[in-house]
Write a protein that holds these residues in place. Structure first.
Motif, PDB file in Angstrom:
ATOM      1  N   PRO A 158      88.073  19.621  60.448  1.00  0.00           N
ATOM      2  CA  PRO A 158      87.406  19.329  59.179  1.00  0.00           C
ATOM      3  C   PRO A 158      88.386  18.691  58.194  1.00  0.00           C
ATOM      4  O   PRO A 158      89.561  19.050  58.147  1.00  0.00           O
ATOM      5  CB  PRO A 158      86.943  20.700  58.690  1.00  0.00           C
ATOM      6  N   ASN A 159      87.885  17.751  57.415  1.00  0.00           N
ATOM      7  CA  ASN A 159      88.715  17.042  56.443  1.00  0.00           C
ATOM      8  C   ASN A 159      88.462  17.655  55.070  1.00  0.00           C
ATOM      9  O   ASN A 159      87.515  17.286  54.367  1.00  0.00           O
ATOM     10  CB  ASN A 159      88.361  15.555  56.451  1.00  0.00           C
ATOM     11  N   LEU A 160      89.295  18.600  54.719  1.00  0.00           N
ATOM     12  CA  LEU A 160      89.107  19.342  53.476  1.00  0.00           C
ATOM     13  C   LEU A 160      89.105  18.412  52.265  1.00  0.00           C
ATOM     14  O   LEU A 160      88.270  18.544  51.363  1.00  0.00           O
ATOM     15  CB  LEU A 160      90.192  20.408  53.329  1.00  0.00           C
ATOM     16  N   GLU A 161      90.034  17.454  52.241  1.00  0.00           N
ATOM     17  CA  GLU A 161      90.132  16.553  51.095  1.00  0.00           C
ATOM     18  C   GLU A 161      88.863  15.714  50.952  1.00  0.00           C
ATOM     19  O   GLU A 161      88.363  15.497  49.830  1.00  0.00           O
ATOM     20  CB  GLU A 161      91.349  15.642  51.247  1.00  0.00           C
ATOM     21  N   ALA A 162      88.333  15.235  52.077  1.00  0.00           N
ATOM     22  CA  ALA A 162      87.118  14.416  52.028  1.00  0.00           C
ATOM     23  C   ALA A 162      85.927  15.244  51.543  1.00  0.00           C
ATOM     24  O   ALA A 162      85.076  14.742  50.796  1.00  0.00           O
ATOM     25  CB  ALA A 162      86.829  13.825  53.400  1.00  0.00           C
ATOM     26  N   ILE A 163      85.878  16.503  51.956  1.00  0.00           N
ATOM     27  CA  ILE A 163      84.784  17.380  51.499  1.00  0.00           C
ATOM     28  C   ILE A 163      84.886  17.595  49.992  1.00  0.00           C
ATOM     29  O   ILE A 163      83.890  17.460  49.262  1.00  0.00           O
ATOM     30  CB  ILE A 163      84.832  18.725  52.242  1.00  0.00           C
ATOM     31  N   LEU A 164      86.072  17.910  49.507  1.00  0.00           N
ATOM     32  CA  LEU A 164      86.248  18.175  48.081  1.00  0.00           C
ATOM     33  C   LEU A 164      85.941  16.932  47.248  1.00  0.00           C
ATOM     34  O   LEU A 164      85.416  17.035  46.135  1.00  0.00           O
ATOM     35  CB  LEU A 164      87.677  18.648  47.819  1.00  0.00           C
ATOM     36  N   ALA A 165      86.234  15.758  47.781  1.00  0.00           N
ATOM     37  CA  ALA A 165      85.980  14.515  47.052  1.00  0.00           C
ATOM     38  C   ALA A 165      84.490  14.287  46.807  1.00  0.00           C
ATOM     39  O   ALA A 165      84.113  13.570  45.873  1.00  0.00           O
ATOM     40  CB  ALA A 165      86.571  13.332  47.815  1.00  0.00           C
ATOM     41  N   LEU A 166      83.647  14.925  47.610  1.00  0.00           N
ATOM     42  CA  LEU A 166      82.192  14.774  47.449  1.00  0.00           C
ATOM     43  C   LEU A 166      81.627  15.696  46.378  1.00  0.00           C
ATOM     44  O   LEU A 166      80.445  15.624  46.059  1.00  0.00           O
ATOM     45  CB  LEU A 166      81.499  15.038  48.791  1.00  0.00           C
ATOM     46  N   LYS A 167      82.473  16.583  45.842  1.00  0.00           N
ATOM     47  CA  LYS A 167      82.096  17.514  44.778  1.00  0.00           C
ATOM     48  C   LYS A 167      80.820  18.304  45.136  1.00  0.00           C
ATOM     49  O   LYS A 167      79.849  18.339  44.366  1.00  0.00           O
ATOM     50  CB  LYS A 167      81.887  16.768  43.454  1.00  0.00           C
ATOM     51  N   PRO A 168      80.831  18.968  46.293  1.00  0.00           N
ATOM     52  CA  PRO A 168      79.648  19.741  46.681  1.00  0.00           C
ATOM     53  C   PRO A 168      79.525  21.027  45.873  1.00  0.00           C
ATOM     54  O   PRO A 168      80.531  21.583  45.417  1.00  0.00           O
ATOM     55  CB  PRO A 168      79.917  20.050  48.154  1.00  0.00           C
ATOM     56  N   ASP A 169      78.294  21.478  45.675  1.00  0.00           N
ATOM     57  CA  ASP A 169      78.127  22.809  45.100  1.00  0.00           C
ATOM     58  C   ASP A 169      77.918  23.859  46.184  1.00  0.00           C
ATOM     59  O   ASP A 169      77.904  25.058  45.899  1.00  0.00           O
ATOM     60  CB  ASP A 169      76.988  22.857  44.064  1.00  0.00           C
ATOM     61  N   LEU A 170      77.781  23.397  47.460  1.00  0.00           N
ATOM     62  CA  LEU A 170      77.721  24.322  48.589  1.00  0.00           C
ATOM     63  C   LEU A 170      78.089  23.574  49.867  1.00  0.00           C
ATOM     64  O   LEU A 170      77.643  22.453  50.082  1.00  0.00           O
ATOM     65  CB  LEU A 170      76.317  24.922  48.747  1.00  0.00           C
ATOM     66  N   VAL A 171      78.909  24.220  50.702  1.00  0.00           N
ATOM     67  CA  VAL A 171      79.220  23.698  52.034  1.00  0.00           C
ATOM     68  C   VAL A 171      78.716  24.718  53.053  1.00  0.00           C
ATOM     69  O   VAL A 171      79.091  25.892  52.995  1.00  0.00           O
ATOM     70  CB  VAL A 171      80.730  23.453  52.224  1.00  0.00           C
ATOM     71  N   ILE A 172      77.861  24.272  53.955  1.00  0.00           N
ATOM     72  CA  ILE A 172      77.328  25.158  54.992  1.00  0.00           C
ATOM     73  C   ILE A 172      78.183  24.961  56.231  1.00  0.00           C
ATOM     74  O   ILE A 172      78.271  23.853  56.773  1.00  0.00           O
ATOM     75  CB  ILE A 172      75.849  24.847  55.287  1.00  0.00           C
ATOM     76  N   VAL A 173      78.846  26.031  56.675  1.00  0.00           N
ATOM     77  CA  VAL A 173      79.874  25.941  57.707  1.00  0.00           C
ATOM     78  C   VAL A 173      79.491  26.787  58.923  1.00  0.00           C
ATOM     79  O   VAL A 173      78.618  27.649  58.867  1.00  0.00           O
ATOM     80  CB  VAL A 173      81.244  26.416  57.168  1.00  0.00           C
ATOM     81  N   SER A 174      80.196  26.537  60.026  1.00  0.00           N
ATOM     82  CA  SER A 174      80.115  27.395  61.200  1.00  0.00           C
ATOM     83  C   SER A 174      80.929  28.660  60.946  1.00  0.00           C
ATOM     84  O   SER A 174      81.851  28.668  60.115  1.00  0.00           O
ATOM     85  CB  SER A 174      80.666  26.652  62.423  1.00  0.00           C
ATOM     86  N   ILE A 175      80.619  29.717  61.692  1.00  0.00           N
ATOM     87  CA  ILE A 175      81.422  30.941  61.561  1.00  0.00           C
ATOM     88  C   ILE A 175      82.798  30.753  62.196  1.00  0.00           C
ATOM     89  O   ILE A 175      83.708  31.543  61.938  1.00  0.00           O
ATOM     90  CB  ILE A 175      80.734  32.167  62.183  1.00  0.00           C
TER      91      ILE A 175
END
Length: 292
Positions: free
Chosen positions: A91-108
């Motif tokens: 997973p690309n943490l920086e790319a996720i944060l750049a999208l400014k999500p209010d929720l990320v649904i992840v695998s366990i």
């Protein structure tokens, strides 16, 4: 006619009850890591890190809330245009944060949720692995999104579609033994995984013992011992099967009963989501060519 009227009334009453008793936001839900997750409002900027989640969110008519998805999400068409932010293992943490999500649904699986939480981003973990998980996670995502009534309708739709294919499969006169291979390691599927249940619904008999788990890695000798009548592959390795020790004499190989599903067909089989009935249809056609 009277029976139809009462069934219709019951369905309408249930829908009203479901929508009327829906917990308002903020709401606290338990995810599949056992964590209590408080959502202040219905999330509007969502990153989905599982393809089945992306498909389910869109099937709930909330595709417009997705701002990013994992590398493998590719359905429906509008998902292909969304930013890709990695997969289970990268997973690309920086790319996720750049999208400014209010929720990320992840695998366990993995530690992505830990990095996101340190950055102040809410996460919700799910684990869709069994057949019942398809409906449980659909309802759970409905609660996450504030779309409970839509989730109930989607569950009913999926169940109707599965029942229609299962009814067709019931016309088959035989139940062939089946070996299902995810990759040549070999990893396979146990009877209680969602794919294992689909094999049963398609009137096949999974050769993998239940006690080995949902998605076990097995010894190739087990397949030789069980001698399946049909082999299902979701990787492009059919030509190499006869080269494995003892496999050339397998009934499935001698009789050319090998079904190789890759690409979009693999997706239909491997994603525990809204299109599961289409995956079931593939298995029915594989096990029972006379029903195609």
């Amino acid at each position: 006619m009277k029976r139809f009227f009462w069934l219709l009334l019951l369905a309408l009453s249930f829908a009203l009850l479901t929508s009327g008793l829906a917990q308002p936001f903020p709401r606290t839900l338990t995810d599949d890591l056992g964590r209590s997750v408080t959502l202040k409002a219905a999330p509007q900027r969502i990153v989905a890190m599982l393809p089945s989640v992306s498909e389910t969110v869109c099937a709930l008519n909330a595709c417009g809330r997705l701002v990013g998805v994992d590398d493998f999400s590719d359905f429906p068409e509008q998902v292909k245009r969304l930013p890709k932010v990695g997969g289970y293992f990268n997973p690309n943490l920086e790319a996720i944060l750049a999208l400014k999500p209010d929720l990320v649904i992840v695998s366990i699986y993995g530690k992505l949720h830990e990095g996101l939480e340190r950055a102040g981003v809410a996460t919700f973990a799910i684990k869709p692995e069994t057949y019942d998980d398809i409906f449980r996670t659909t309802r759970l995502l409905g609660r996450v999104l504030g779309l409970e009534a839509q989730a109930e309708r989607l569950v009913a739709q999926i169940q109707r579609e599965v029942y229609a294919v299962e009814t067709r499969a019931a016309k088959a006169t035989q139940r062939p033994t089946v070996y299902y291979e995810i990759d040549p390691t070999p990893y396979t599927v146990g009877p209680e995984s969602f794919i294992g249940v689909l094999i049963t619904k398609a009137r096949g008999q999974n050769i993998v013992p239940r006690e080995l788990g949902l998605f076990p890695q097995i010894s190739p000798e087990l397949v030789v011992q069980k001698n399946p009548a049909v082999i299902v592959l979701t990787h492009p390795g059919a030509a190499d099967l006869p080269k494995r020790a003892g496999w050339g004499s397998l009934a499935a190989i001698r009789n050319q009963r090998i079904c190789a599903f890759t690409g979009q067909q693999d997706n239909l089989l491997s994603r525990p989501g809204p299109r599961v009935a289409q995956g079931l249809q593939l298995l029915v056609g594989c096990f029972h060519p006379e029903l195609r």
